[in-house]
Design a protein around this motif. Structure first.
Motif, PDB file in Angstrom:
ATOM      1  N   LEU A  23       0.816  -1.220   0.164  1.00  0.00           N
ATOM      2  CA  LEU A  23      -0.008  -0.110  -0.027  1.00  0.00           C
ATOM      3  C   LEU A  23       0.915   1.309  -0.101  1.00  0.00           C
ATOM      4  CD1 LEU A  23      -2.796  -0.830   2.398  1.00  0.00           C
ATOM      5  CD2 LEU A  23      -2.956  -0.770   0.233  1.00  0.00           C
ATOM      6  N   VAL A  24       0.556   2.210  -0.898  1.00  0.00           N
ATOM      7  CA  VAL A  24       1.217   3.588  -0.745  1.00  0.00           C
ATOM      8  C   VAL A  24       0.009   4.616  -0.460  1.00  0.00           C
ATOM      9  CG1 VAL A  24       2.466   5.428  -2.102  1.00  0.00           C
ATOM     10  CG2 VAL A  24       3.070   2.827  -2.590  1.00  0.00           C
ATOM     11  N   LEU A  25       0.087   4.941   0.745  1.00  0.00           N
ATOM     12  CA  LEU A  25      -0.471   5.939   1.133  1.00  0.00           C
ATOM     13  C   LEU A  25      -0.053   7.307   1.031  1.00  0.00           C
ATOM     14  CD1 LEU A  25      -1.884   4.286   4.516  1.00  0.00           C
ATOM     15  CD2 LEU A  25      -2.618   4.149   2.262  1.00  0.00           C
ATOM     16  N   ASP A  26      -0.583   8.024   0.053  1.00  0.00           N
ATOM     17  CA  ASP A  26      -0.078   9.337  -0.397  1.00  0.00           C
ATOM     18  C   ASP A  26      -0.664  10.520   0.149  1.00  0.00           C
ATOM     19  OD1 ASP A  26       1.726  11.234  -1.923  1.00  0.00           O
ATOM     20  OD2 ASP A  26       0.013  11.329  -3.424  1.00  0.00           O
ATOM     21  N   GLN A  27      -0.049  11.168   1.135  1.00  0.00           N
ATOM     22  CA  GLN A  27      -0.765  12.366   1.978  1.00  0.00           C
ATOM     23  C   GLN A  27      -1.708  12.215   2.909  1.00  0.00           C
ATOM     24  OE1 GLN A  27       1.171  15.115   1.668  1.00  0.00           O
ATOM     25  NE2 GLN A  27       2.427  14.674   0.062  1.00  0.00           N
ATOM     26  N   ILE A  28      -2.047  10.982   3.281  1.00  0.00           N
ATOM     27  CA  ILE A  28      -3.110  10.374   4.130  1.00  0.00           C
ATOM     28  C   ILE A  28      -2.770  10.879   5.403  1.00  0.00           C
ATOM     29  CG2 ILE A  28      -4.251   8.620   4.911  1.00  0.00           C
ATOM     30  CD1 ILE A  28      -4.551   7.515   2.432  1.00  0.00           C
ATOM     31  N   SER A  29      -3.686  11.622   6.255  1.00  0.00           N
ATOM     32  CA  SER A  29      -3.549  12.250   7.605  1.00  0.00           C
ATOM     33  C   SER A  29      -4.105  11.832   8.479  1.00  0.00           C
ATOM     34  CB  SER A  29      -3.437  13.660   7.208  1.00  0.00           C
ATOM     35  OG  SER A  29      -4.459  14.059   6.693  1.00  0.00           O
ATOM     36  N   GLY A  30      -5.520  11.487   8.235  1.00  0.00           N
ATOM     37  CA  GLY A  30      -6.318  11.135   9.358  1.00  0.00           C
ATOM     38  C   GLY A  30      -5.956  10.066  10.152  1.00  0.00           C
ATOM     39  N   ILE A  49       3.133  -1.350   4.223  1.00  0.00           N
ATOM     40  CA  ILE A  49       2.467   0.311   4.075  1.00  0.00           C
ATOM     41  C   ILE A  49       3.584   1.098   3.747  1.00  0.00           C
ATOM     42  CG2 ILE A  49       1.137   2.097   4.883  1.00  0.00           C
ATOM     43  CD1 ILE A  49      -0.292  -0.189   6.694  1.00  0.00           C
ATOM     44  N   ILE A  50       3.599   1.897   2.953  1.00  0.00           N
ATOM     45  CA  ILE A  50       4.676   2.878   2.600  1.00  0.00           C
ATOM     46  C   ILE A  50       3.690   4.342   2.773  1.00  0.00           C
ATOM     47  CG2 ILE A  50       6.200   4.060   1.082  1.00  0.00           C
ATOM     48  CD1 ILE A  50       6.642   1.341  -0.280  1.00  0.00           C
ATOM     49  N   PHE A  51       3.870   4.986   3.624  1.00  0.00           N
ATOM     50  CA  PHE A  51       3.451   6.344   3.961  1.00  0.00           C
ATOM     51  C   PHE A  51       4.180   7.474   2.969  1.00  0.00           C
ATOM     52  CE2 PHE A  51       1.953   4.080   7.763  1.00  0.00           C
ATOM     53  CZ  PHE A  51       0.855   4.359   7.671  1.00  0.00           C
ATOM     54  N   CYS A  52       3.600   8.285   2.331  1.00  0.00           N
ATOM     55  CA  CYS A  52       4.347   9.249   1.490  1.00  0.00           C
ATOM     56  C   CYS A  52       3.732  10.822   1.862  1.00  0.00           C
ATOM     57  CB  CYS A  52       4.392   8.918   0.102  1.00  0.00           C
ATOM     58  SG  CYS A  52       4.953   7.470  -0.373  1.00  0.00           S
ATOM     59  N   GLY A  53       4.723  11.743   2.024  1.00  0.00           N
ATOM     60  CA  GLY A  53       4.228  13.039   2.378  1.00  0.00           C
ATOM     61  C   GLY A  53       4.137  13.390   3.620  1.00  0.00           C
ATOM     62  N   ILE A  54       3.209  12.749   4.367  1.00  0.00           N
ATOM     63  CA  ILE A  54       2.814  13.013   5.656  1.00  0.00           C
ATOM     64  C   ILE A  54       3.255  11.763   6.497  1.00  0.00           C
ATOM     65  CG2 ILE A  54       1.052  13.544   7.137  1.00  0.00           C
ATOM     66  CD1 ILE A  54      -0.319  14.763   4.887  1.00  0.00           C
ATOM     67  N   GLU A  55       4.177  11.997   7.511  1.00  0.00           N
ATOM     68  CA  GLU A  55       4.580  10.782   8.422  1.00  0.00           C
ATOM     69  C   GLU A  55       3.131  10.593   9.476  1.00  0.00           C
ATOM     70  OE1 GLU A  55       8.594   9.104  10.746  1.00  0.00           O
ATOM     71  OE2 GLU A  55       8.561  11.270   9.888  1.00  0.00           O
ATOM     72  N   GLU A  80       9.590  10.409   1.800  1.00  0.00           N
ATOM     73  CA  GLU A  80       8.937  11.818   1.413  1.00  0.00           C
ATOM     74  C   GLU A  80       8.308  11.652  -0.061  1.00  0.00           C
ATOM     75  OE1 GLU A  80       7.715  15.589   2.189  1.00  0.00           O
ATOM     76  OE2 GLU A  80       9.035  14.418   3.756  1.00  0.00           O
ATOM     77  N   ASP A  81       9.029  11.206  -0.962  1.00  0.00           N
ATOM     78  CA  ASP A  81       8.928  11.316  -2.346  1.00  0.00           C
ATOM     79  C   ASP A  81       7.902  10.076  -2.993  1.00  0.00           C
ATOM     80  OD1 ASP A  81       8.510  11.826  -5.202  1.00  0.00           O
ATOM     81  OD2 ASP A  81      10.751  12.255  -5.087  1.00  0.00           O
ATOM     82  N   SER A  82       6.666  10.311  -2.891  1.00  0.00           N
ATOM     83  CA  SER A  82       5.780   9.378  -3.538  1.00  0.00           C
ATOM     84  C   SER A  82       6.130   8.943  -4.968  1.00  0.00           C
ATOM     85  CB  SER A  82       4.464   9.415  -3.244  1.00  0.00           C
ATOM     86  OG  SER A  82       4.016  10.569  -3.936  1.00  0.00           O
TER      87      SER A  82
END
Length: 172
Positions: A23-30, A49-55, A80-82
């Motif tokens: 899973l690549v979660l791009d900018q998910i913050s909730g 899971i790879i979180f991108c943009g928002i840790e 950082e970079d999706s």
């Protein structure tokens, strides 16, 4: 008349199987969404899971409650970079699938996957979705058909539905 009794965790009838899904979660913050996605990732035994943009804030009580401790053992990383991670996964032979409603997206149930394929499923920000730039890297863009008035679905719910459909296709 015999009634069914609920089974506890140690009594369940499920066998363990890891699926070649990242899973690549791009900018998910909730935090509740992130916790739910951890729990879904455990249920469908994804690679990571790879979180991108928002840790993600792993100290969040809301995340901890919704994840039910799965954030402690589901594999994950932050990048950082999706675009860079998606390009890397593409080079590693993954099929890149975005979960987004677009002009050319296809219904999820029409997605063709063979049991030998490795999958990256991208989900985007709760309000803004996946950027057009990220969509340009994708092999397929899928959406979940909806029949009510709203034009979108909660990101964790849509990830759960997608993981169910994708893992069904990956079982030989």
């Amino acid at each position: 008349m015999k009634t069914d009794s609920q089974l506890n965790h140690s009594q369940n009838k499920f066998s363990s199987k890891k699926f070649p899904v990242t899973l690549v979660l791009d900018q998910i913050s909730g935090e509740a969404n992130i916790g739910s996605i951890f729990r879904l990732s455990d249920a469908f035994h994804v690679e990571e899971i790879i979180f991108c943009g928002i840790e993600p804030n792993l100290n969040s009580n809301r995340l901890k409650r919704t994840s039910r401790s799965t954030h402690e053992y589901v594999e994950f990383q932050f990048q950082e970079d999706s675009e860079k991670i998606i390009q890397q996964k593409k080079e590693e032979g993954y099929k890149i699938i975005a979960l987004e409603i677009t002009e050319n997206s296809i219904p999820l149930q029409e997605l063709q996957i063979t049991p030998s394929e490795k999958i990256v499923l991208i989900a985007g920000h709760e309000n803004f979705g996946i950027s057009e730039n990220i969509l340009s890297f994708c092999d397929k863009v899928v959406h979940i058909n909806m029949f009510g008035n709203n034009s979108s679905m909660n990101v964790a719910q849509s990830v759960g539905i997608s993981l169910y459909e994708i893992t069904k296709s990956l079982i030989p």
